[in-house]
Every structure is written in C-alpha cells, then in structure tokens.
Design an enzyme around this catalytic site. Sequence first.
Site, short mmCIF file in Angstrom:
data_model
loop_
_atom_site.label_atom_id
_atom_site.label_comp_id
_atom_site.label_asym_id
_atom_site.label_seq_id
_atom_site.Cartn_x
_atom_site.Cartn_y
_atom_site.Cartn_z
CB THR A 157 2.30 5.75 -2.53
OG1 THR A 157 1.69 4.54 -2.94
CG2 THR A 157 2.79 6.45 -3.78
CG ASP A 158 2.47 0.32 -1.84
OD1 ASP A 158 1.73 1.20 -2.36
OD2 ASP A 158 2.02 -0.76 -1.42
CD GLU A 159 -0.92 3.15 -5.63
OE1 GLU A 159 -1.17 3.46 -6.80
OE2 GLU A 159 -1.78 3.17 -4.72
CE1 TYR A 194 -0.98 9.35 -5.48
CE2 TYR A 194 -0.90 6.95 -5.60
CZ TYR A 194 -0.79 8.13 -4.87
OH TYR A 194 -0.49 8.07 -3.52
CE LYS A 234 3.02 10.60 -3.12
NZ LYS A 234 2.80 11.74 -2.16
P1 NAD Z 1 -6.23 12.75 0.52
O1 NAD Z 1 -6.56 12.89 -0.93
O2 NAD Z 1 -7.23 12.22 1.45
O3 NAD Z 1 -5.80 14.19 1.10
C1 NAD Z 1 -4.95 15.05 0.41
C2 NAD Z 1 -5.00 16.41 1.10
O4 NAD Z 1 -4.11 17.29 0.39
C3 NAD Z 1 -6.38 17.07 1.07
O5 NAD Z 1 -6.69 17.63 2.34
C4 NAD Z 1 -6.24 18.16 0.02
O6 NAD Z 1 -7.09 19.28 0.26
C5 NAD Z 1 -4.77 18.52 0.15
N1 NAD Z 1 -4.23 19.10 -1.09
C6 NAD Z 1 -4.34 18.59 -2.35
N2 NAD Z 1 -3.72 19.39 -3.22
C7 NAD Z 1 -3.17 20.40 -2.51
C8 NAD Z 1 -2.38 21.53 -2.84
N3 NAD Z 1 -2.05 21.80 -4.11
N4 NAD Z 1 -1.96 22.36 -1.85
C9 NAD Z 1 -2.32 22.11 -0.56
N5 NAD Z 1 -3.08 21.08 -0.18
C10 NAD Z 1 -3.50 20.22 -1.15
O7 NAD Z 1 -4.88 11.92 0.55
P2 NAD Z 1 -4.39 10.81 1.60
O8 NAD Z 1 -4.95 9.50 1.22
O9 NAD Z 1 -4.58 11.33 2.97
O10 NAD Z 1 -2.83 10.78 1.25
C11 NAD Z 1 -1.92 11.66 1.89
C12 NAD Z 1 -0.52 11.40 1.38
O11 NAD Z 1 -0.16 10.04 1.66
C13 NAD Z 1 -0.37 11.55 -0.14
O12 NAD Z 1 0.88 12.15 -0.39
C14 NAD Z 1 -0.43 10.14 -0.67
O13 NAD Z 1 0.29 10.03 -1.87
C15 NAD Z 1 0.23 9.38 0.46
N6 NAD Z 1 -0.19 7.97 0.59
C16 NAD Z 1 -1.52 7.64 0.64
C17 NAD Z 1 -1.89 6.29 0.82
C18 NAD Z 1 -3.34 5.89 0.93
O14 NAD Z 1 -3.63 4.69 1.01
N7 NAD Z 1 -4.29 6.80 0.96
C19 NAD Z 1 -0.90 5.31 0.94
C20 NAD Z 1 0.45 5.69 0.90
C21 NAD Z 1 0.79 7.02 0.73
P1 TYD Z 2 -8.04 2.25 -4.45
O1 TYD Z 2 -8.71 2.31 -3.11
O2 TYD Z 2 -8.42 3.25 -5.49
O3 TYD Z 2 -6.47 2.30 -4.15
P2 TYD Z 2 -5.20 2.03 -5.17
O4 TYD Z 2 -5.67 1.96 -6.54
O5 TYD Z 2 -4.35 3.23 -4.91
O6 TYD Z 2 -4.59 0.76 -4.68
O7 TYD Z 2 -8.27 0.80 -5.05
C1 TYD Z 2 -7.87 -0.35 -4.34
C2 TYD Z 2 -8.13 -1.55 -5.25
O8 TYD Z 2 -9.55 -1.69 -5.43
C3 TYD Z 2 -7.54 -1.39 -6.63
O9 TYD Z 2 -7.07 -2.67 -7.06
C4 TYD Z 2 -8.71 -0.96 -7.49
C5 TYD Z 2 -9.91 -1.63 -6.81
N1 TYD Z 2 -11.20 -0.89 -6.90
C6 TYD Z 2 -12.34 -1.54 -7.36
O10 TYD Z 2 -12.31 -2.75 -7.70
N2 TYD Z 2 -13.51 -0.85 -7.42
C7 TYD Z 2 -13.60 0.47 -7.08
O11 TYD Z 2 -14.69 1.07 -7.19
C8 TYD Z 2 -12.42 1.13 -6.60
C9 TYD Z 2 -12.45 2.57 -6.20
C10 TYD Z 2 -11.23 0.40 -6.53
#
Ligand code: NAD
Ligand code: TYD
Length: 354
Positions: A135-137, A160, A164
């Site tokens: 992630t970019d975070e 988080y 990561k």
């Molecule tokens: P998500 O929470 O929707 O899905 C995570 C999946 O991992 C789920 O299916 C869960 O059952 C599985 N999981 C969790 N713990 C596990 C374990 N111990 N063993 C096996 N499986 C396990 O997450 P997402 O949003 O799809 O993110 C996927 C990846 O991409 C993550 O690594 C996250 O850090 C990265 N990422 C997410 C975003 C975003 O905006 N959502 C952006 C950049 C990077």
């Molecule tokens: P989120 O979707 O949790 O992603 P991330 O924190 O990983 O960027 O949140 C996106 C942005 O929205 C973040 O600045 C927090 C804000 N947010 C709210 O204002 N209200 C909410 O209920 C949630 C879940 C997030």
Amino acid sequence: MADYSKKIMVTGAAGFIGSHVARLFVKKYPEYLIVNLDALTYAGNLENLRDIENLPNYKFERGDINDEKRINELFDQYHFDAVIHLAAESHVDRSIIDPLAFVRTNVLGTASLLNISLKHWKDNLENKLFYHVSTDEVYGSLGKEGFFTEETPYDPRSPYSASKASSDHFVMAYRHTYGLPIVMSNCSNNYGSHHFPEKLIPLMINNIKNNKPLPVYGKGENVRDWLFVEDHATAIDTIFHNGKIGEKYNVGGFNEWKNIDIVHLLCGIMDKKLGRPAGESAKLITYVKDRPGHDMRYAIDASKLNKELGWKPSLQFEEGLEKTVDWYLQNQDWVNHVTSGDYQKYYDVQYEKR
Ligand code: NAD
Ligand code: TYD
C-alpha cells in the site's frame, strides 16, 4: 498438474482486490492454475468468486498464511512457481482497535510465507516469483504538495501501515539476503465492486441506501488517491509478467479527492438512482470525531509503472463510481450477507461514541 504452464498461489483471493486479481488471471490465462489460499476471515467471502469457482484452472484452499504445516503441504501438492500475496488485515480503523492482529497476519504471516517459498524454491530460483501487494500508506502522510515515489522513505503512522511497512521490509530482506525473486507494488486506495462496507466508499453507499447517518471523520478534508480495483488488477498483471525482479512499483490513478467531496458526489449519484430529490441524501452527512493519527493526504506518483511498463488506469473516477454504485444496488443480497452478524458488532464499537 503438469499441464499448467504456471501454478500460482494467490493469497487473500476471497477478499476485495484478491478476488479481482484471481478473476482476471483465471479468465485471461487458462494455461495457468490459480490456487486461492484464504483463511476466510470476516473480509473473505467466496461469493466474490462465484463466476469463476467452477472453472478448471481455479482452486480454493482454505488456510491461514501463518499455518506453516498447511502452506508446506500446499507447496508439496501444487509445486507453485509463483505467489501473489494479498492476504492481510486491511482496515486502518480495525488496526487501531486490535493492532496485534495486524502484526500476526501482515508481519508474521508474510515472513512465514517468504520463508516457506524460499525453502521450496531455493534449489532452483529460476522462473519463480514472490509478488508482494502493498500500500501507499507505508510512505506516511503528505502535506498539500508532492507525491510518493518509489524512493520516498517509509514513515508509517498507523498500526496497519506499520505492519505493511514491516512486511515490505521482510520482502526486500529476503531479496537481498537470500536472492529470493520478488517484485512489490504499493497502491493507492482502491474502490469498486465486492469492497467490504467498512471502508469509506461502500460504507457511504450502504448508509445512503438505508437512510443512515454518513459518518465523516474530522472535517472531511483528508485526501486520498482513488483507483478502480480492476485497474489495480491489470497493474498487478503487468508487473507480474514484466516487472523487474527486486524492484517495487507505485500504482495509482493520479486521482486525488477530499473525503467530503466524494461523499457529496456519492449522494448526488444515489439521489438520481434512488429517485430522491436532489440534495436529499446529503442531509445525512454527519461530522464525527476524527480517526486518531489520521493521515492527511496520500498521492501516488505512478510514472515509473507508466514509463517502464506502459500501464495506465482505464477509467475516470465519476464513471467508476457510478459503476460501483450500480453494482451495490444490484447486489443487495451480497451486501445483506456481509453486513449481517459480526459487521453490526464492529459498526457499533466503531461509531456509537463518535
Ligand atoms: P480485504 O480485507 O478485502 O481482503 C483480505 C483477504 O485476506 C480476505 O479474503 C481475508 O479472508 C484474507 N486473510 C486475512 N488474513 C488472512 C490469513 N491470516 N491467512 C489467509 N488469508 C487471510 O483486503 P483488500 O482490500 O482486498 O487488500 C488486499 C491487499 O491489498 C492487502 O495486502 C492490502 O494491504 C493491499 N492494499 C489494499 C488497498 C485497498 O485500497 N483496499 C490499497 C493498496 C493495497
Ligand atoms: P478508508 O476507506 O478506511 O481507507 P484508508 O484509511 O486506508 O485510506 O478511509 C478513507 C478515508 O475516509 C480516510 O481518510 C478515513 C475516511 N473515513 C471517514 O471519514 N468515515 C468513515 O466512516 C470511514 C470508514 C473512513
């Protein structure tokens, strides 16, 4: 098994991004075997993969990335050539409630998976690949100006992002110390179908639909850079096939939005779709107590990926948001299913005192 030109373990493919990655690979590469390894936590849902579950080159194996015995057995059974690692605890607010769960999965789980991959591959590292999805975070929080590049020093600020960042460091350490063939990508916020409604966009869509308050943290001025999830999947496909071993690539949409502007945009789209008078849904906006340590702004410079590998996002944000809203409105059974039970408990803890 020998008939497949590649055998790939995709971890976390029952989750949001993983399901899109698995779908893309299963459909585009019938010559690859895709094995979805997922623990099915609250965020994992096999309904996300209904359309591919019966295809011959897709298999599901339930398991925890920390379960060494299970992962070793799967390596023995399938002889994986590659791992695309997405399994993670992924929600910042949950990491504030329970940080150690993030250490267990994101740090220890990733380290264990690296270790097992190395053990099985070390006698012949050729044509093997460990692809780590991050992630970019990890880069921290920006002020008004500037972008995260691949050279930006790590500065994680939530449990988080710290977990990561730690997993990214382990991936690079396995490259430098043991020569494990790795690539890594660091992506901005994703949105699209099958997104668990604890994250901003699907939570707001769900609350607007149900006439519930729309909880905007702080003043709603925090900025995120949004990418359509299917574009993230094509970026992963591009990097998986053409990325340079040992390198990392930033992935983003050059698409920055303040949270409050997104919420207004969604309210406008939903008013039209639900036949409400213009401005009706926006009355639900409720400013609530800010997230502790809330990162102000994320913005990705994805020019390396564009210049070196030719990837670019396909969709404009407004178009992607409208597609996303349509998907949620047409898939209320999915929403009802994932928001029953434990979701309600989480929602009450997270929002009742704000
Ligand atoms: P998500 O929470 O929707 O899905 C995570 C999946 O991992 C789920 O299916 C869960 O059952 C599985 N999981 C969790 N713990 C596990 C374990 N111990 N063993 C096996 N499986 C396990 O997450 P997402 O949003 O799809 O993110 C996927 C990846 O991409 C993550 O690594 C996250 O850090 C990265 N990422 C997410 C975003 C975003 O905006 N959502 C952006 C950049 C990077
Ligand atoms: P989120 O979707 O949790 O992603 P991330 O924190 O990983 O960027 O949140 C996106 C942005 O929205 C973040 O600045 C927090 C804000 N947010 C709210 O204002 N209200 C909410 O209920 C949630 C879940 C997030």
